[in-house]
Design an enzyme around this catalytic site. Structure first.
Site, mmCIF file in Angstrom:
data_model
loop_
_atom_site.group_PDB
_atom_site.id
_atom_site.type_symbol
_atom_site.label_atom_id
_atom_site.label_comp_id
_atom_site.label_asym_id
_atom_site.label_seq_id
_atom_site.Cartn_x
_atom_site.Cartn_y
_atom_site.Cartn_z
ATOM 1 C CE LYS A 80 -1.698 2.622 3.042
ATOM 2 N NZ LYS A 80 -1.920 4.069 2.410
ATOM 3 C CD GLU A 101 14.323 1.037 8.508
ATOM 4 O OE1 GLU A 101 14.755 1.950 9.024
ATOM 5 O OE2 GLU A 101 15.022 -0.055 8.311
ATOM 6 C CB CYS A 123 13.952 9.217 6.758
ATOM 7 S SG CYS A 123 14.924 8.072 5.841
ATOM 8 C CD GLU A 125 11.161 13.036 10.702
ATOM 9 O OE1 GLU A 125 10.296 12.680 11.210
ATOM 10 O OE2 GLU A 125 12.117 12.558 10.117
#
Ligand code: NAD
Length: 474
Positions: free
Chosen positions: A171, A244, A278, A375
């Protein structure tokens, strides 16, 4: 194959549409470029059933055959590379160079992952007994991917999962489903029906996948917040999980570098893909001796960068990928302004069409400010001053995240000593974002669970099985 329309899911080797659809928006223009299918639970059940049906034959093939399938996937992606790049820019926003990097890397990954093999570990081979540990596929793997690198990150899951002998339901993010749907379509005549099923839909489809009793493993890339939810809902049937997740990577620049020579590389360390990466450098620690000079060089280089529509040939940095993330980045900038932090560059977001954020560089904000702790996942970089190695290591490690980091110095031994003290899954010295299909990629702390890439990443798609044979006739 038409890359401009007909976005269908792939289930059991067939094209599947749904009455319900979700719009996909070009982040540079805010125009709807297509409508993607929105799978409901019944459609997901169909996809899982197809994957389960395909599993016995697929897992029974010798691994050499599955390695050939991986190479064939690489060749097919290569054949359609130009069209995929164009579509990727359209739905994700990244400029042509970024789309090229992503597709080129993905194709390399296909061929390199195809060289991996499942090890058999002989624990005992004596007159009395043979004890071997081998690795068997899990069954159906559910893969859920984010919107920043939709193609590469999907293939980082698809390749090892299939190589290990699993079948899949994949997905993509609802913000960037189109390239993944097209990849499903282009592989229909390569892979046996049901081996790779691609479904599209919103976050709730992701949740259904993580809860589904017919799925044995979830491989997820995305935010830490979603990762925690997945861990919870995957517990229903004790699914294996690889997560992750987010990062807040520190780069540490020692005083023995040449600031002028470093500026370009450090800029891209932080702002690649408009900082929607990331492992982007999200906190740049600079030694006080070179702080002012490097800050000035960085600002000068940043001023030469053009922010704009990735489809235009002279664009260096594209938009933020979606409105939700755009609002988050704007909120972070507003907080930095309200707190009185000094901007060396940027800080404001102009009105107009497209989710564009000019590069923002913040001058030595407090260590506990939001712009340092959170972040950003957008082009906002805090520069932070240090003059003591122990202090900077402690500050770099003072984060819930532990994804990546980097050290920059002309003294390799000293840099190595610092690298070893960083609490994160990958540390680069004097370069950054050099990935390898043969090196593990993993997050420490709240940046993830498990690893991707390398043989260790392949093993995450298996269960260990020990066979003990007593060498005495029964
Ligand atoms: P996200 O967590 O919002 O979404 C990722 C995917 O999860 C999407 O497909 C989404 O539909 C799905 N999802 C959402 N809620 C779900 C739920 N409850 N159950 C199951 N699936 C659900 O992340 P994003 O905004 O797409 O991506 C940005 C984040 O991803 C950043 O934090 C970034 O650091 C991280 N990221 C990590 C890596 C890595 O390898 N560590 C790589 C890229 C991005």
């Amino acid at each position: 194959m038409n890359f401009d329309r007909d976005y269908t899911m792939t289930i059991g080797g067939r094209a599947v549409s749904t009455a319900e659809t979700e719009p996909v928006v070009n982040p540079a223009t805010e125009e709807v470029i297509a409508y993607a299918p929105a799978a409901n639970r019944a459609v997901l059940d169909e996809a899982v059933a197809a994957a389960r049906e395909a599993f016995p034959a697929w897992s029974a093939r010798p691994i050499a055959e599955r390695q050939s399938f991986l190479r064939a996937i690489g060749e097919r992606l290569k054949l359609h590379k130009k069209d995929l790049m164009r579509l990727l820019t359209l739905e994700q926003g990244k400029p042509r160079a970024g789309a090229d990097w992503e597709l080129t890397g993905t194709i390399i990954w296909c061929h390199e992952t195809a060289t991996h093999d499942l090890p058999v570990h002989v624990v005992e081979d004596s007159v009395d007994r043979l004890v071997e540990t081998r690795h068997v596929p899990i069954g159906v793997v559910g893969a859920i991917t984010p919107w920043n690198y939709p193609v590469l990150l999907a293939l980082w899951k698809i390749l090892p999962a299939l190589l290990a002998g699993n079948t899949m339901v994949v997905k993509p993010s609802p913000y960037t489903p189109l390239t993944t749907l097209k990849i499903g379509e282009m592989l229909r005549d390569i892979l046996p029906a049901g081996v790779l099923n691609i479904v599209s839909g919103g976050d709730k489809l992701g949740k259904w996948i993580t809860e589904h009793a017919g799925i044995g493993k979830i491989s997820f890339t995305g935010s830490t917040q979603t990762g925690k939810r997945i861990m919870e809902s995957a517990s229903g049937n004790l699914k294996r999980i690889t997560l992750e997740l987010g990062g807040n990577d520190a780069a540490i620049v020692m005083p023995d570098v040449d600031p002028k020579a470093m500026a370009r590389e450090l800029f891209w360390a932080a702002f690649q893909n408009s900082a929607q990466l990331c492992v982007a450098t999200k906190r740049l620690y600079i030694h006080a001796d070179v702080y002012d000079e490097l800050a000035a060089e960085l600002v000068e280089f940043a001023k030469t960068m053009k922010v704009g529509d990735g489809a235009q040939h002279d664009t260096d940095l594209g938009p933020i990928q979606n409105r939700m993330q755009f609002e988050k980045v704007k909120d972070l900038l507003a907080d930095a302004r309200n707190c009185g932090h000094k901007f060396l560059l940027g800080g404001d977001v102009p009105e107009g069409k497209g989710y564009f954020v000019p590069v923002a560089i913040v001058d030595n904000p407090p260590e506990d400010s939001r712009v340092v702790v959170e972040e950003a996942f957008g082009p906002v970089l805090p520069l932070l001053k240090f003059d003591d190695v122990d202090d900077v290591v402690a500050r770099a490690n003072n984060s819930i995240f532990g994804l990546g980091g980097s050290v920059w110095s002309s003294n390799l031994d000293a840099a190595r000593k610092i690298a070893e003290r960083l609490e994160c899954g990958t540390v680069w010295i004097n370069e950054i974002h050099a990935f390898s299909p043969h090196a593990t990629f993993a997050g420490h702390k709240q940046s993830g669970i498990g690893v991707e890439n390398a043989v260790q990443g392949l093993l995450e798609f298996t269960n260990a099985q020990t066979i003990v044979t007593k060498r005495v006739p029964a």
